[in-house]
Design a protein around this motif. Structure first.
Motif, PDB file in Angstrom:
ATOM      1  N   HIS A 253       0.869  -1.175   0.000  1.00 38.52           N
ATOM      2  CA  HIS A 253       0.000   0.000   0.000  1.00 38.52           C
ATOM      3  C   HIS A 253       0.908   1.229   0.000  1.00 38.52           C
ATOM      4  CE1 HIS A 253      -3.417   2.411   2.183  1.00 38.52           C
ATOM      5  NE2 HIS A 253      -3.225   2.807   0.933  1.00 38.52           N
TER       6      HIS A 253
ATOM      7  N   ALA B  37       1.674   5.451  -1.290  1.00 38.78           N
ATOM      8  CA  ALA B  37       1.092   6.756  -1.620  1.00 38.78           C
ATOM      9  C   ALA B  37       2.042   7.518  -2.530  1.00 38.78           C
ATOM     10  CB  ALA B  37       0.832   7.556  -0.349  1.00 38.78           C
TER      11      ALA B  37
ATOM     12  N   SER C 294      -1.944   9.686  -6.137  1.00 39.59           N
ATOM     13  CA  SER C 294      -2.840   8.551  -5.914  1.00 39.59           C
ATOM     14  C   SER C 294      -2.244   7.582  -4.906  1.00 39.59           C
ATOM     15  CB  SER C 294      -3.083   7.819  -7.242  1.00 39.59           C
ATOM     16  OG  SER C 294      -1.868   7.267  -7.727  1.00 39.59           O
ATOM     17  N   HIS C 295      -3.021   6.523  -4.630  1.00 36.47           N
ATOM     18  CA  HIS C 295      -2.507   5.371  -3.893  1.00 36.47           C
ATOM     19  C   HIS C 295      -2.397   4.213  -4.877  1.00 36.47           C
ATOM     20  CE1 HIS C 295      -3.591   6.543   0.527  1.00 36.47           C
ATOM     21  NE2 HIS C 295      -2.978   7.509  -0.128  1.00 36.47           N
TER      22      HIS C 295
ATOM     23  N   ASN D  20      -1.114  -0.156  -5.405  1.00 33.22           N
ATOM     24  CA  ASN D  20      -0.900  -1.413  -4.679  1.00 33.22           C
ATOM     25  C   ASN D  20       0.409  -2.096  -5.034  1.00 33.22           C
ATOM     26  OD1 ASN D  20      -1.736  -2.117  -7.263  1.00 33.22           O
ATOM     27  ND2 ASN D  20      -2.832  -3.946  -6.588  1.00 33.22           N
TER      28      ASN D  20
ATOM     29  N   THR E  18      -4.464   1.594  -9.275  1.00 34.07           N
ATOM     30  CA  THR E  18      -4.224   2.934  -8.761  1.00 34.07           C
ATOM     31  C   THR E  18      -5.554   3.519  -8.313  1.00 34.07           C
ATOM     32  OG1 THR E  18      -3.404   5.156  -9.297  1.00 34.07           O
ATOM     33  CG2 THR E  18      -4.375   3.891 -11.103  1.00 34.07           C
ATOM     34  N   TYR E  19      -5.549   4.186  -7.174  1.00 31.59           N
ATOM     35  CA  TYR E  19      -6.790   4.699  -6.586  1.00 31.59           C
ATOM     36  C   TYR E  19      -6.620   6.169  -6.218  1.00 31.59           C
ATOM     37  CZ  TYR E  19      -6.845  -0.356  -5.513  1.00 31.59           C
ATOM     38  OH  TYR E  19      -6.755  -1.718  -5.572  1.00 31.59           O
ATOM     39  N   SER E  20      -7.717   6.900  -6.219  1.00 32.30           N
ATOM     40  CA  SER E  20      -7.693   8.255  -5.694  1.00 32.30           C
ATOM     41  C   SER E  20      -7.569   8.180  -4.176  1.00 32.30           C
ATOM     42  CB  SER E  20      -8.964   9.015  -6.082  1.00 32.30           C
ATOM     43  OG  SER E  20     -10.080   8.479  -5.393  1.00 32.30           O
TER      44      SER E  20
ATOM     45  N   CYS F  26      -9.613   4.992  -1.984  1.00 33.43           N
ATOM     46  CA  CYS F  26      -8.671   3.872  -1.868  1.00 33.43           C
ATOM     47  C   CYS F  26      -9.264   2.768  -0.997  1.00 33.43           C
ATOM     48  CB  CYS F  26      -7.351   4.358  -1.265  1.00 33.43           C
ATOM     49  SG  CYS F  26      -6.173   3.020  -0.970  1.00 33.43           S
TER      50      CYS F  26
ATOM     51  N   CYS G 235      -7.191   1.924   2.126  1.00 32.45           N
ATOM     52  CA  CYS G 235      -7.417   2.840   3.251  1.00 32.45           C
ATOM     53  C   CYS G 235      -8.728   2.500   3.960  1.00 32.45           C
ATOM     54  CB  CYS G 235      -7.448   4.284   2.760  1.00 32.45           C
ATOM     55  SG  CYS G 235      -5.850   4.933   2.236  1.00 32.45           S
TER      56      CYS G 235
END
Length: 212
Positions: free
Chosen positions: A24, A26, A30-31, A33, A185-187, A191, A194
């Motif tokens: 995980h 940052a 974005s975040h 994996n 990829t996540y905002s 995420c 999170c």
């Protein structure tokens, strides 16, 4: 964290490999994996040269005047210029050679070219080279910067890209999502890691990672 590292090898040349850590992480935008470590690929002579040969092999460009390098890809960029020249790619520069240029990050993250660098960009056919493209935000920012200074993007090359194109220009990458199908990829707001209260392993960027 390094004990979780594994390698993903390029199908066309196993000398070119991504060093990958699942977790995980940052970034500025974005975040993600997976953290992709390209340190030796960008800095070790034989690996950088092998990567440049693959990028040149995948490419089909008629004119390249300047390679604009992001993410510390100048060594790969120099080898790529050499490979393109060998392949017969032309340059309209006065000295018939390809420039290697890097923009500067100004206050607030804005990309700029200083006055002495602008002659390498203005009215030039630009090949944009970067290490990774995840969300495409940095890629779009870079294209806008180059176009602002009068350059024309003729091609985009990347070592790894999770996006297929930017500003309608295809991204030619050695590694794509096909090589890492579960790469995500996540905002920051959405995420799922999170939401599961999984701690961030490290803050990462193209220079490396800092454990938390």
């Amino acid at each position: 964290m390094e004990t979780r590292m594994f390698k993903v090898y390029a199908k066309a040349d196993p000398a070119v490999a991504l060093k990958v850590i699942r977790g995980h992480f940052a970034t500025n935008h974005s975040h993600i994996n997976y953290y992709i470590d390209l340190t030796t690929l960008k800095a070790r002579q034989n690996e950088a040269q092998a990567a440049a040969k693959l990028l040149a092999y995948y490419s089909n460009y008629s004119i390249v005047d300047t390679i604009v390098c992001l993410d510390g890809c100048e060594v790969i960029g120099a080898y790529l210029a050499e490979e393109l020249t060998k392949a017969g790619v032309r340059s309209i520069n006065e000295h018939k050679t390809i420039y290697i240029a890097t923009p500067e990050y100004h206050t607030g993250g804005q990309l700029i070219f200083r006055d002495n660098m602008q002659m390498m960009v203005r009215d030039k056919n630009i090949l944009l080279l970067l290490a990774t493209a995840t969300t495409g935000k940095t890629l779009n920012q870079s294209i806008e910067c180059i176009e602002y200074y009068g350059g024309k993007i003729s091609a985009i090359n990347a070592i790894f890209s999770a996006v297929d194109k930017a500003h309608s220009i295809p991204v030619n990458a050695i590694f794509t999502r096909k090589d890492m199908p579960d790469y995500q990829t996540y905002s920051f707001r959405d995420c799922p890691l999170c939401q599961k209260q999984e701690k961030v392993d490290a803050i990462v960027n193209t220079f490396g990672y800092s454990k938390l």
